[in-house]
Enzyme design. Structure first.
Site, PDB file in Angstrom:
ATOM      1  CG  HIS A  25      -0.548   0.316   2.499  1.00  0.00           C
ATOM      2  ND1 HIS A  25      -0.219  -0.646   3.430  1.00  0.00           N
ATOM      3  CD2 HIS A  25      -0.345   1.492   3.118  1.00  0.00           C
ATOM      4  CE1 HIS A  25       0.167  -0.072   4.548  1.00  0.00           C
ATOM      5  NE2 HIS A  25       0.111   1.239   4.391  1.00  0.00           N
ATOM      6  CG  ASP A  46       0.229  -3.992   2.786  1.00  0.00           C
ATOM      7  OD1 ASP A  46       0.823  -3.465   1.829  1.00  0.00           O
ATOM      8  OD2 ASP A  46      -0.581  -3.373   3.510  1.00  0.00           O
ATOM      9  CB  SER A  60       2.840   1.527   6.541  1.00  0.00           C
ATOM     10  OG  SER A  60       1.634   1.036   7.009  1.00  0.00           O
TER      11      SER A  60
HETATM   12  N1  ARG Z   1      -4.539   0.266   7.581  1.00  0.00           N
HETATM   13  C1  ARG Z   1      -3.207   0.206   7.070  1.00  0.00           C
HETATM   14  C2  ARG Z   1      -2.565   1.609   7.095  1.00  0.00           C
HETATM   15  O1  ARG Z   1      -3.054   2.497   7.695  1.00  0.00           O
HETATM   16  C3  ARG Z   1      -3.150  -0.443   5.729  1.00  0.00           C
HETATM   17  C4  ARG Z   1      -3.911   0.228   4.631  1.00  0.00           C
HETATM   18  C5  ARG Z   1      -3.816  -0.404   3.288  1.00  0.00           C
HETATM   19  N2  ARG Z   1      -4.823  -1.412   3.050  1.00  0.00           N
HETATM   20  C6  ARG Z   1      -6.052  -1.179   2.576  1.00  0.00           C
HETATM   21  N3  ARG Z   1      -6.886  -2.164   2.436  1.00  0.00           N
HETATM   22  N4  ARG Z   1      -6.459   0.024   2.261  1.00  0.00           N
HETATM   23  O2  ARG Z   1      -1.979   2.123   6.219  1.00  0.00           O
HETATM   24  N1  ASP Z   2      -1.063   1.155   7.928  1.00  0.00           N
HETATM   25  C1  ASP Z   2      -0.378   2.232   8.608  1.00  0.00           C
HETATM   26  C2  ASP Z   2       0.606   2.965   7.707  1.00  0.00           C
HETATM   27  O1  ASP Z   2       0.374   3.098   6.533  1.00  0.00           O
HETATM   28  C3  ASP Z   2       0.264   1.742   9.839  1.00  0.00           C
HETATM   29  C4  ASP Z   2      -0.654   1.834  11.006  1.00  0.00           C
HETATM   30  O2  ASP Z   2      -1.402   2.808  11.091  1.00  0.00           O
HETATM   31  O3  ASP Z   2      -0.589   0.954  11.848  1.00  0.00           O
HETATM   32  O4  ASP Z   2       1.560   3.556   8.161  1.00  0.00           O
END
Ligand code: ARG
Ligand code: ASP
Length: 736
Positions: free
Chosen positions: A89, A225, A671
Site C-alpha cells: 500500500h 502487503d 507502514s
Molecule cells: N490500515 C493500514 C494503514 O493504515 C493499511 C492500509 C492499506 N490497506 C487497505 N486495504 N487500504 O496504512
Molecule cells: N497502515 C499504517 C501505515 O500506513 C500503519 C498503522 O497505522 O498501523 O503507516
C-alpha cells in the site's frame, strides 16, 4: 493472608518499577537515547544487540538500513545492491502510475526480471537519518521570559533556521529541527535523500490487498502487503536525479533476513517513522476527539466514499484512476471508527479524568507547584470548549471543501490570477503559465466532473449548513432558494474555459503591446497586469474564492489563535506531568522521526470469550477465498501452489505462515517498517494494527494494542514461488 500478600506485592512492584522504569510495550523510543533509557530493559527481554548496534554515529548501525519512503511510509534495505522492502500500500500509487487498462499491474502485479526492467518513479524519494542531536538549550536560549507564544515561536524558528543552515553547509545533507514533548525539547535531524527509486516488484492487488477494506485494520489477516524497490545513486554512491547511468546504491548496512522459527512470546522491534500520536492530551481533548471530531470526519467520508464507489463500479477506467485515492480515504474512515470504539473500550476519558484528579491533588499538596501551575487544567478545559466550533469548521473545510477536485483546481488557478492582479514580470509570468499549463493538462486527463458534482452536493451542503457566513449575501439567497440547483450551477461553466484564458495569457506575454502600470520604477512594458486577474466572472471561481476568503477571515484566525493557546497550555501540562509522574519513563509523541518500539509476538482477547492467536497461515487465506467478492479472490497461481503444497523452503509444519501480530507500539508512517528479532534480523514488514488498537494513538493499552506484520517467509514465498523472481532472494542474506 491474601491482603498481606497483595500489600507485599504492591511494595515489591513499586520497587521494580523504579528499577526497570520502562513498563509494558508502550513507547516509541528515540534512537539516540536507547543506550540511556532502554538498552537494559530490552536486553532483559531478549535483545542480543547493544544500543550502539542499533543507533551509532561512529559506525554502521541498524539505523543505516531504515529509510523514510515517499515521505509517509518506512522501508528497509535488504541487500548490498540497494534493494528495499516496503508495503504494497506504500508503493501502490507507483504501481498504478505505470498501469493502463491493457497493461494493468494493479491486477497482474509487476516483476522486473532484471535491472533494466525496473521502473523509475519521478518524485519518489527515500531519506536516511545521518545523525541526530539534542539542541534544546541552544534553541531555547533566545526564548525570554514574558514572551508571547507568537514571539516564542518566531524566536525558535529563527534560531532553528540558522542552525539548520549551518549544520549542513557544503554538504548535500539536509537538516531539520523538530520539537519534542510539545515544545519542551528540540532535536536536530541531519538527513540524506535519494531521488532515484525504482519499482522492482509488487504482487497483484489480490495478494497485496487481500481482504481489502473488510479486513483492513483487522486481525486475523492474510494480506501480502509488501512491494520491492531499488535505490539508485551516482557513481560516487551519492544521491542523484534519475539517470540511466545511475548505479544501485551501496548501503552502509542492510538487514539479514531470518527464516528461523517464530513463537508466541518472541521479542520483536519495529524501527520506522511513526507519523503522529497524542499521548499526553487532557480528558477535554480526548472527549472532543471521540464525541465530535471523529464522528464528523466519519460522516463526511461515508458519503464521499459512496459517491466514489458508484462511479468506480460503473466504469473500469475510473476504477483504475481512483484506486489509490479511494483506498486512502476509506483507510482513515475506518480508522476513525476503530479509534472511537477503542477509546471508549479503554475508558480513555475516565482514565484521563482520574489522572487529572490525582494531578490536581499533587498540585494542591505543595505551594510552589500550586503557584507554578495554577489554573492550568481549568484553563485547558475552557480553551478546548472555545476551540470546538472553530475546530469543527476547520475539519469541515479540510474534509469537505478542499477535497473537491474543482476546488483544488480553482485554487491553483487563483494563484495565477493573483499574480496578474498584483502585476508581474513577463519572464516570471511565463514560467508560471508554463507550470500551470502542465498542471491543467494532468488535471483534466483524469477529471471526472459528474463525480465531483455528486460529491459537492453532499459536501458543500455540510459546510454551508455549518458556516453560512462563508457565503456572500447574494450567494446565500440563491443557495437558500434551491441549494441543489445552486451547486449544480457552479459546475455549469466549463472549467476548460480557463484553458482558453491561459492561451490569452500566453498571447499577452508574447505581445509587445503596452503593459499596464505597477512596476514600481521598473521598465513598464515588462510588467503584465490585469484588473480582475482571471476567471473573475466564472461562477465556480467566484464561489471558491469567496468561501476561501471568508473562511480565512472568520474561522481560521480564531482557530489559529486558540490552537496557539492550546499548544502553549499543553506544553506546560506535558512538563507538569513529567514532574508529577517521576517513576514513569516518558517518550515523546510520534512526529515522523525515526523511532524504535519493542514488544513481543502475542495474541489478544478483544471481547468476552474471543481470543486471538498471533499467527495466520496460507490455509486460513484459502479458507477466506470467495470468487464472488473482489476483496477475497485468490489468484489461480497461488491456489495451484497451495493445492500442490509446493511451498519449497518456506514450508513450516506443512503450511506457509502469512501474517503475525505483536505488541509493538506503532502508528501511521510505521507502514513498511522492518520488524526485527533479538539479533536485529528481519522477520517481517509492519503494515497495520488491529482495529480497537488504533486507540493507542491517544492511549496505549497493552491488552489491546497490536501491530500487524507480513511474515517475511510469506513475502519470500510469493517472490520465489509465485512470481518466479528467485534472483531477488539470491541477492539477500538469508539466515536460518
Ligand atoms: N490500515 C493500514 C494503514 O493504515 C493499511 C492500509 C492499506 N490497506 C487497505 N486495504 N487500504 O496504512
Ligand atoms: N497502515 C499504517 C501505515 O500506513 C500503519 C498503522 O497505522 O498501523 O503507516
Amino acid at each position: 493472608m491474601a491482603k498481606d500478600f497483595s500489600l507485599r506485592f504492591l511494595l515489591l512492584c513499586a520497587f521494580c518499577v523504579k528499577l526497570t522504569v520502562a513498563v509494558a510495550d508502550e513507547g516509541m523510543w528515540v534512537p539516540m537515547f536507547l543506550a540511556k533509557y532502554n538498552e537494559a530493559d530490552m536486553q532483559s527481554k531478549g535483545l542480543k544487540l547493544s544500543a550502539d548496534d542499533i543507533y551509532s554515529v561512529n559506525h554502521a548501525s541498524l539505523k543505516d538500513a531504515v529509510v523514510q519512503f515517499g515521505g509517509g511510509c518506512s522501508a528497509e534495505l535488504i541487500s548490498g545492491e540497494g534493494l528495499i522492502f516496503t508495503n504494497y500500500h506504500c508503493g501502490r500509487s507507483r504501481v498504478q502510475s505505470h498501469s493502463t487498462l491493457e497493461q494493468n499491474y494493479i491486477e497482474k502485479g509487476y516483476w522486473a526480471m532484471n535491472r533494466s526492467e525496473e521502473l523509475s518513479n519521478p518524485g519518489l524519494t527515500v531519506t536516511f537519518l545521518v545523525r541526530m542531536e539534542d539542541v534544546t538549550s541552544e534553541i531555547l536560549k533566545n526564548v525570554l521570559p514574558g514572551m508571547t507564544e507568537v514571539e516564542r515561536y518566531t524566536a525558535i524558528d529563527k534560531t532553528s533556521k540558522q542552525m539548520e543552515k549551518k549544520m549542513v553547509e557544503d554538504t548535500h545533507y539536509e537538516a531539520k529541527v523538530k520539537e519534542f514533548f510539545g515544545g519542551n525539547e528540540y532535536y536536530i535531524f541531519i538527513t540524506e535523500t535519494y531521488k532515484d527509486v525504482r519499482l522492482v516488484g509488487a504482487p497483484p492487488v489480490s495478494i497485496g490487498e487481500f481482504g481489502g477494506d473488510t479486513d483492513n485494520w483487522m486481525w486475523p489477516r492474510h494480506t501480502g502487503d509488501f512491494s520491492l524497490f531499488r535505490i539508485y545513486a551516482d557513481s560516487l554512491n551519492n544521491p542523484a536525479e534519475y539517470s540511466p547511468n545511475n548505479k544501485p546504491y551501496k548501503p552502509k548496512k542492510y538487514f539479514e533476513v531470518s527464516m528461523k522459527e517464530l513463537k508466541e512470546g518472541d521479542f520483536t522491534m519495529v524501527f520506522g517513522f511513526p507519523g503522529r500520536t497524542q499521548e499526553y492530551l487532557t480528558s477535554y481533548a480526548v472527549k472532543q476527539l471521540v464525541e465530535e471530531e471523529d464522528p464528523l470526519k466519519i460522516s463526511i467520508r461515508e458519503k464521499r466514499l459512496a459517491v466514489m464507489e458508484k462511479a468506480m463500479d460503473a466504469d473500469p477506467q475510473t476504477k483504475l484512476n481512483l484506486h489509490s485515492k479511494y483506498a486512502g480515504i476509506k483507510n482513515y474512515y475506518k480508522k476513525f471508527i476503530g479509534e472511537s470504539i477503542g477509546l471508549k473500550k479503554v475508558d480513555a476519558v475516565q482514565r484521563k479524568q482520574e489522572l487529572e484528579k490525582q494531578f490536581t491533588e499533587w498540585l494542591n499538596a505543595n505551594e510552589s507547584r500550586k503557584t507554578k501551575y495554577t489554573n492550568l487544567l481549568p484553563e485547558l478545559e475552557k480553551t478546548y470548549a472555545e476551540f470546538a466550533p472553530y475546530n469543527k469548521g476547520v475539519v469541515l473545510y479540510n474534509e469537505a471543501f478542499t477535497t473537491l477536485d474543482f476546488v483544488t483546481y480553482v485554487n491553483s488557478f487563483a494563484k495565477l490570477s493573483d499574480l496578474l492582479k498584483k502585476g508581474v514580470k513577463r519572464e516570471v509570468l511565463s514560467v508560471e503559465v508554463e507550470k500551470h499549463t502542465k498542471y491543467m493538462r494532468s488535471f483534466f486527463k483524469n477529471y471526472n466532473q459528474s463525480l465531483d458534482l455528486e460529491s459537492a452536493k453532499h459536501q458543500i451542503k455540510a459546510i454551508i449548513n455549518y458556516m453560512p457566513e462563508i457565503l456572500t449575501e447574494k450567494q446565500k439567497k440563491k443557495y437558500r432558494k434551491d441549494n441543489e440547483k445552486y451547486i449544480t450551477t457552479l459546475f455549469s461553466g466549463d472549467l476548460l474555459d480557463s484553458l482558453k484564458s491561459v492561451a490569452t495569457l500566453n498571447a499577452l506575454i508574447e505581445s509587445e503591446g503596452p503593459a499596464q502600470e505597477g512596476g514600481g520604477g521598473k521598465n513598464k512594458s515588462d510588467i503584465v497586469k490585469s484588473e480582475n486577474g482571471f476567471g473573475a466572472y466564472d461562477l465556480a471561481f467566484q464561489f471558491v474564492s469567496t468561501v476561501t476568503q471568508n473562511f480565512k477571515e472568520y474561522v481560521y484566525p480564531n482557530y489559529v489563535k486558540l490552537d496557539i493557546k492550546l499548544d502553549s497550555l499543553n506544553r506546560i501540562y506535558t512538563q507538569a506531568l513529567r514532574e508529577f509522574q517521576t517513576d514513569k519513563l516518558f517518550y515523546p509523541d510520534a512526529n515522523s522521526t525515526l523511532r524504535l518500539s519493542y514488544g513481543k509476538i502475542e495474541g489478544y482477547a478483544p471481547n468476552d470469550s474471543v481470543v486471538y492467536t498471533p499467527f495466520t497461515t496460507i490455509d486460513g487465506l484459502i479458507a477466506k477465498e470467495n470468487p464472488n467478492d473482489k476483496e477475497f479472490i485468490v489468484p489461480a497461481k497461488l491456489k495451484e501452489l497451495y493445492e500442490k503444497k509446493d511451498y519449497g523452503q518456506y514450508a513450516v509444519n506443512g503450511t506457509v505462515p502469512v501474517c503475525f501480530i505483536a505488541s509493538n507500539h506503532s502508528t501511521g508512517g510505521n507502514s513498511g517498517a522492518p520488524v526485527l528479532n533479538t539479533q536485529g534480523q528481519l522477520i517481517g514488514t509492519n503494515f497495520d494494527r488491529n482495529w480497537e488498537g488504533t486507540a493507542a494513538d491517544v492511549m496505549y493499552d497493552p491488552a489491546m494494542a497490536r501491530n500487524i506484520s507480513v511474515d517475511i517467509r510469506y513475502t519470500l514465498f510469493i517472490i520465489d514461488k509465485f512470481a518466479g523472481a528467485k534472483y531477488l532472494i539470491d541477492e539477500m542474506t538469508i539466515v536460518r
